[in-house]
Design an enzyme around this catalytic site. Structure first.
Site, PDB file in Angstrom:
ATOM      1  N   TYR A  55       2.645   4.422  -3.409  1.00 57.17           N
ATOM      2  CA  TYR A  55       2.748   3.511  -2.393  1.00 57.17           C
ATOM      3  C   TYR A  55       3.691   4.453  -1.364  1.00 57.17           C
ATOM      4  O   TYR A  55       4.868   4.514  -1.831  1.00 57.17           O
ATOM      5  CB  TYR A  55       3.261   2.209  -2.595  1.00 57.17           C
ATOM      6  CG  TYR A  55       2.281   1.235  -3.516  1.00 57.17           C
ATOM      7  CD1 TYR A  55       0.899   1.773  -3.361  1.00 57.17           C
ATOM      8  CD2 TYR A  55       2.475   0.019  -3.968  1.00 57.17           C
ATOM      9  CE1 TYR A  55       0.030   1.016  -4.169  1.00 57.17           C
ATOM     10  CE2 TYR A  55       1.849  -0.505  -4.723  1.00 57.17           C
ATOM     11  CZ  TYR A  55       0.143  -0.275  -4.887  1.00 57.17           C
ATOM     12  OH  TYR A  55      -0.394  -1.079  -5.472  1.00 57.17           O
ATOM     13  N   GLN A 178      -5.367  -5.489 -14.116  1.00 53.71           N
ATOM     14  CA  GLN A 178      -5.315  -5.529 -12.567  1.00 53.71           C
ATOM     15  C   GLN A 178      -6.785  -5.247 -12.109  1.00 53.71           C
ATOM     16  O   GLN A 178      -7.049  -4.113 -12.060  1.00 53.71           O
ATOM     17  CB  GLN A 178      -4.266  -4.923 -12.005  1.00 53.71           C
ATOM     18  CG  GLN A 178      -3.866  -5.266 -10.556  1.00 53.71           C
ATOM     19  CD  GLN A 178      -2.399  -4.737  -9.934  1.00 53.71           C
ATOM     20  OE1 GLN A 178      -2.500  -3.801  -9.244  1.00 53.71           O
ATOM     21  NE2 GLN A 178      -1.225  -5.118 -10.709  1.00 53.71           N
ATOM     22  N   GLY A 212      -7.763  -9.672   4.350  1.00 53.21           N
ATOM     23  CA  GLY A 212      -7.431 -10.314   5.516  1.00 53.21           C
ATOM     24  C   GLY A 212      -8.716 -11.187   5.865  1.00 53.21           C
ATOM     25  O   GLY A 212      -8.516 -12.181   6.764  1.00 53.21           O
TER      26      GLY A 212
END
Length: 226
Positions: A55, A178, A212
């Site tokens: 990241y 995950q 989103g």
């Protein structure tokens, strides 16, 4: 905030994990905004902070390390490895031991800690034998640099094979999985979720609001980092 045990362990984790992909990223949260988000999350009872060495080319880990200074032990700190650290080096990516060891050491330095609570394999590496990955992870656990391990974005048969090997050989098994999971993406229900239930794995869903799309349809302004 409610808490659950992480897989077949005694570690208590909050039901919501705080994802920090945007911390330190171009166009992402400033450090002051990131601190406010973390403080609000902690005030609500959240205790899992999830990042990755990939990241922001490591910037997320540096920001998280700064934000947790003085209170690191109160959080379950999670990070990941697999994705390349250096595109010019063919061995700077993957789940093999040669990448795992320096990836872990770099994450420890950036996070300003001497141990990772939950170390994720970021994704399946079809070129590295599962036994090599599991043995290397177990060595890091025995060295005290990792407490628990998990795996992200891998097929069910790989996770089952990995934990079966760990059980046979006395290695540390994966405690958590995950996966991408939302109303728009329910593939995990076919094999991954039944496998996780059978093996007693905690499932952490990423993208629960469809990046989103579901938040916009519901009139919300921002997807929570989970």
């Amino acid at each position: 905030m409610r808490y659950r045990l992480l897989g077949n362990t005694g570690l208590r984790v909050s039901e919501l994990f705080l994802g920090t992909m945007a911390y330190g990223a171009p166009g992402g949260l400033s450090e002051s905004d990131a601190r406010r988000v973390l403080d609000h999350y902690a005030d609500a009872g959240g205790n899992v902070v999830d990042t990755a060495n990939f990241y922001g080319d490591g910037r997320s880990e540096r920001v998280v390390g700064d934000l947790l200074a003085g209170r690191r032990d109160r959080f379950v700190l999670a990070t990941k490895y697999t994705v390349t650290r250096d595109p010019t080096d063919p061995n700077a990516a993957g789940n093999h031991r040669k990448n795992l060891v320096p990836s872990l050491e770099e994450s420890l330095r950036r996070l300003r800690t001497d141990y990772i609570d939950l170390y994720w394999v970021h994704m399946w590496d079809r070129h590295t034998p599962v036994a090599e990955t599991m043995r290397a992870l177990d060595d890091a656990v025995r060295a005290g640099k990792i407490r628990y391990i998990g795996i992200s974005d891998a097929p069910a048969w790989i996770v089952a094979q990995a934990n079966t090997l760990a059980d046979w050989r006395g290695w540390t098994p994966f405690a958590a999985l995950q996966v991408p999971y939302s109303l728009l993406r329910r593939d995990a229900e076919r094999e991954l979720l039944p496998m996780a239930e059978s093996l007693g794995l905690t499932v952490a869903a990423w993208g629960p609001l469809g990046h989103g799309a579901l938040a916009r349809s519901a009139g919300a302004t921002k997807e929570p980092a989970v």
